[in-house]
Design a protein around this motif. Sequence first.
Motif, PDB file in Angstrom:
ATOM      1  N   ARG A 101      19.305  57.714  34.738  1.00 13.03           N
ATOM      2  CA  ARG A 101      20.689  57.235  34.849  1.00 13.03           C
ATOM      3  C   ARG A 101      21.535  57.954  33.804  1.00 13.03           C
ATOM      4  O   ARG A 101      21.013  58.373  32.762  1.00 13.03           O
ATOM      5  N   ILE A 102      22.845  58.068  34.067  1.00 15.89           N
ATOM      6  CA  ILE A 102      23.695  58.732  33.069  1.00 15.89           C
ATOM      7  C   ILE A 102      24.849  57.840  32.605  1.00 15.89           C
ATOM      8  O   ILE A 102      25.747  58.297  31.906  1.00 15.89           O
ATOM      9  N   ASP A 103      24.807  56.547  32.969  1.00 12.41           N
ATOM     10  CA  ASP A 103      25.907  55.662  32.548  1.00 12.41           C
ATOM     11  C   ASP A 103      25.386  54.521  31.693  1.00 12.41           C
ATOM     12  O   ASP A 103      24.206  54.177  31.725  1.00 12.41           O
ATOM     13  N   SER A 104      26.309  53.940  30.947  1.00 13.36           N
ATOM     14  CA  SER A 104      25.992  52.779  30.126  1.00 13.36           C
ATOM     15  C   SER A 104      27.198  51.828  30.174  1.00 13.36           C
ATOM     16  O   SER A 104      28.130  52.041  30.941  1.00 13.36           O
ATOM     17  N   HIS A 105      27.187  50.826  29.308  1.00 13.53           N
ATOM     18  CA  HIS A 105      28.242  49.807  29.365  1.00 13.53           C
ATOM     19  C   HIS A 105      28.225  49.061  28.040  1.00 13.53           C
ATOM     20  O   HIS A 105      27.248  49.126  27.294  1.00 13.53           O
ATOM     21  N   SER A 106      29.307  48.383  27.710  1.00 11.16           N
ATOM     22  CA  SER A 106      29.283  47.404  26.627  1.00 11.16           C
ATOM     23  C   SER A 106      30.293  46.335  27.004  1.00 11.16           C
ATOM     24  O   SER A 106      30.875  46.389  28.089  1.00 11.16           O
ATOM     25  N   PHE A 107      30.546  45.382  26.139  1.00  8.10           N
ATOM     26  CA  PHE A 107      31.491  44.307  26.460  1.00  8.10           C
ATOM     27  C   PHE A 107      32.907  44.860  26.623  1.00  8.10           C
ATOM     28  O   PHE A 107      33.718  44.313  27.370  1.00  8.10           O
ATOM     29  N   PHE A 108      33.214  45.962  25.926  1.00  8.43           N
ATOM     30  CA  PHE A 108      34.588  46.473  25.875  1.00  8.43           C
ATOM     31  C   PHE A 108      34.758  47.703  26.760  1.00  8.43           C
ATOM     32  O   PHE A 108      33.851  48.525  26.900  1.00  8.43           O
ATOM     33  N   TRP A 109      35.964  47.836  27.313  1.00  2.54           N
ATOM     34  CA  TRP A 109      36.261  48.894  28.272  1.00  2.54           C
ATOM     35  C   TRP A 109      36.125  50.285  27.650  1.00  2.54           C
ATOM     36  O   TRP A 109      36.676  50.566  26.595  1.00  2.54           O
ATOM     37  N   ASN A 110      35.371  51.133  28.326  1.00  2.00           N
ATOM     38  CA  ASN A 110      35.160  52.526  27.927  1.00  2.00           C
ATOM     39  C   ASN A 110      34.548  52.683  26.540  1.00  2.00           C
ATOM     40  O   ASN A 110      34.715  53.722  25.893  1.00  2.00           O
ATOM     41  N   ILE A 111      33.875  51.666  26.064  1.00  2.00           N
ATOM     42  CA  ILE A 111      33.057  51.788  24.849  1.00  2.00           C
ATOM     43  C   ILE A 111      31.609  51.678  25.329  1.00  2.00           C
ATOM     44  O   ILE A 111      31.112  50.589  25.590  1.00  2.00           O
ATOM     45  N   ALA A 112      30.977  52.827  25.525  1.00  2.00           N
ATOM     46  CA  ALA A 112      29.616  52.829  26.075  1.00  2.00           C
ATOM     47  C   ALA A 112      28.849  54.027  25.538  1.00  2.00           C
ATOM     48  O   ALA A 112      28.628  55.004  26.250  1.00  2.00           O
ATOM     49  N   PRO A 113      28.448  53.970  24.261  1.00  2.00           N
ATOM     50  CA  PRO A 113      27.749  55.127  23.673  1.00  2.00           C
ATOM     51  C   PRO A 113      26.389  55.386  24.325  1.00  2.00           C
ATOM     52  O   PRO A 113      25.999  56.533  24.521  1.00  2.00           O
ATOM     53  N   GLY A 114      25.638  54.310  24.667  1.00  2.00           N
ATOM     54  CA  GLY A 114      24.405  54.431  25.450  1.00  2.00           C
ATOM     55  C   GLY A 114      23.365  55.393  24.914  1.00  2.00           C
ATOM     56  O   GLY A 114      22.677  56.054  25.702  1.00  2.00           O
ATOM     57  N   ALA A 115      23.196  55.466  23.592  1.00  2.00           N
ATOM     58  CA  ALA A 115      22.278  56.456  23.015  1.00  2.00           C
ATOM     59  C   ALA A 115      20.855  56.309  23.541  1.00  2.00           C
ATOM     60  O   ALA A 115      20.248  57.269  24.017  1.00  2.00           O
ATOM     61  N   GLU A 116      20.320  55.095  23.467  1.00  2.00           N
ATOM     62  CA  GLU A 116      18.948  54.868  23.928  1.00  2.00           C
ATOM     63  C   GLU A 116      18.917  54.515  25.407  1.00  2.00           C
ATOM     64  O   GLU A 116      18.035  54.951  26.136  1.00  2.00           O
ATOM     65  N   SER A 117      19.901  53.735  25.879  1.00  2.00           N
ATOM     66  CA  SER A 117      19.839  53.250  27.262  1.00  2.00           C
ATOM     67  C   SER A 117      20.085  54.348  28.288  1.00  2.00           C
ATOM     68  O   SER A 117      19.645  54.246  29.422  1.00  2.00           O
TER      69      SER A 117
END
Length: 675
Positions: free
Chosen positions: A249-265
């Motif tokens: 996969r190449i996407d991630s997510h967090s609680f806040f909009w467009n804050i998704a660093p996703g280093a490990e995920s």
Amino acid sequence: GSCQGNSVERKIYIPLNKTAPCVRLLNATHQMTSISGDTGVIHVVEKEEDLNWVLADGPHPPYMILLDGNLFNRRVMLQLKGTSRVSGLAVAIAKPNPPQGFSPGLKCPNDGFGVYSKDYGPQFAHCNTTVWNPVGSGLSYEDFDFPIFLLEDANETQVIKQCYQDHNVPRDGSGPEYPLCAMQLFSHMHAVTSTVTCMRRSSLQSTFSINPEVVCDPLLDYNVWSTLQPINSSGKVDPEKEVIIVATRIDSHSFFWNIAPGAESAVSSFVTHLAAAEALHKVSDVHSLQRNIMFTFFQGETFDYIGSSRMVYDMEKDKFPLRLDNIHSFVELNQVALRNDSILWMHTDPVSRMNGSVEGQVRNLLDILSNSSIGASVTLQEAGYSQPLPPSSFQRFLRARHIPGVVLTDHKTAFQNRYYQSMYDTPENIRMQYPEGLSPEETLEYVTDTAKSLAEVATVVARALYRLAGGANNTSAIQADPKTVSRMLYGFLIKMNNSWFQSIIKPDIKGILGDVPQHYVAVSSPVNTTYLVQYVLANLTGTVVNLTKEECLNPEKTPSSEKEMYEYAWVQGSLDLNSTSRVPYCVRSTVHLSKALSPAFELRQWGSTEYSTWTESRWKEIRARIFLVASKELEIITLVVGIAILIFSLLATYFINAKADVLFSIPRDPGAVAY
């Protein structure tokens, strides 16, 4: 002298420019996260006892809370959710990362959209056997009726705290005196209730209105895919031809909009995947291998497998060059950066392995992977026959067909990643460290321990894929490049706008190179991550061809281009030595994009339980600012005085107008004599 103007607004308000809102996301049944805009008196909450002032004691509700990042958890948020005394929330990032972990995602990610259900492995459904994300609080899936913003800049957080210290600190247990420091958070969301409701409204608007007002958009983007041996992207692969799919996969997510660093995920696995693709393309006999290999990068997987479910749907409907029948086996790289004792775990599906032929193929796959790690600093071990697959794209393929496959992870049971789908899944989370004092260029080239470790994984995967594809030669020469991995980690996690990324993309999309990389799927496509994975893959696996710009941009005009087999890109190239101009060139590769839009929207089944139904609400503007607010009494006095002055002005104007002939008559000239 010069004249400097300053608007009244600037004198009253201090804008907060480095913030990230929480925006409304919807699925078939629910609306999630925060809404609207509001104003309130600021109260700083740094420990749980400070909440008492907000929830009970404070005399000036409603309050805007500045919340310490360590208190941003489910217990505190549910206390705030149930009261009318809170009008909004600004969250300061915790530094260092919360030691207990923080994940606003679900304990059972993508539950209900994988392969396990009441009809298939019911004992594994809903994470009955293994809770994959034990620290998951589910906060991202709650609906809050007040705006919530993340404060990204420590300086702005300090400005708010200073304003609070100067004006709002309670004195001797009693309320502070006016004027008080207040905050306004504005993020009005247009969509409500669910995807079914908002898509129906948007559809009706589009049908009957000249200027339709769309209230929500489906989450969508593109999957990136390429093959080791070129195939006709507009035709169909021969039914006899077997293909091994490698996926991440190449996407991630967090609680806040467009804050998704996703280093490990996300990043650790797709960078490893890219490095393995490069290593394989360097092998001399790849074009004579018995089986082809397809490198696949799925977008939107965080939101109930958008990308993989669309690719399976397209394969079933004959809208993709491959059919499900062509798939020989499936290897997926999941989270791979946080290994304990250098062990990588191989997960398989116990249900499909009950079939004898599938079991034999899976056993062969596991043996090849294990043998490929002999002599490497990575050890591959089976997670166990009684354990289900972790959340993975492979599950969507298994829903359609019993395909032999394996998912590689750094965890045997629960995730090692304590910051899954959060703003803390940063380079520090995968232990990326650089010496102090390096320039950006030196940092880009510096080979970290994390890069060496992921390059080892990529080497093992590349060797195993070579064997799986029928390669018979010695695999010791197949080696992933730690320097390439270092560059990718820097570009995808620290700074997108770097010299390497600048040199490998098309001139017309250089605007995508922002500073801090984020990997949220979004609603306008392709997003930066998709473009960059596409061009990095083309750079690592393609070849430079001697074509002019005109020929490269219009390959169909060149007889030998084989346009249906290859994609051509005219890229910027590196800066010329001692010059500001670049040396562009043409890259030929087998890299393609395919739609990552959930089939639910294609089929207009907005309430689907089979496919992802995630949408994002539209909004008009998002802003945050602080200012001083006067007491209600002073505001009423000001209003009354204003009305009195208005009435007095109207009366004065009336009387002056009525007596205008007396007040403004022209006096006679005393020297004039009448005869």
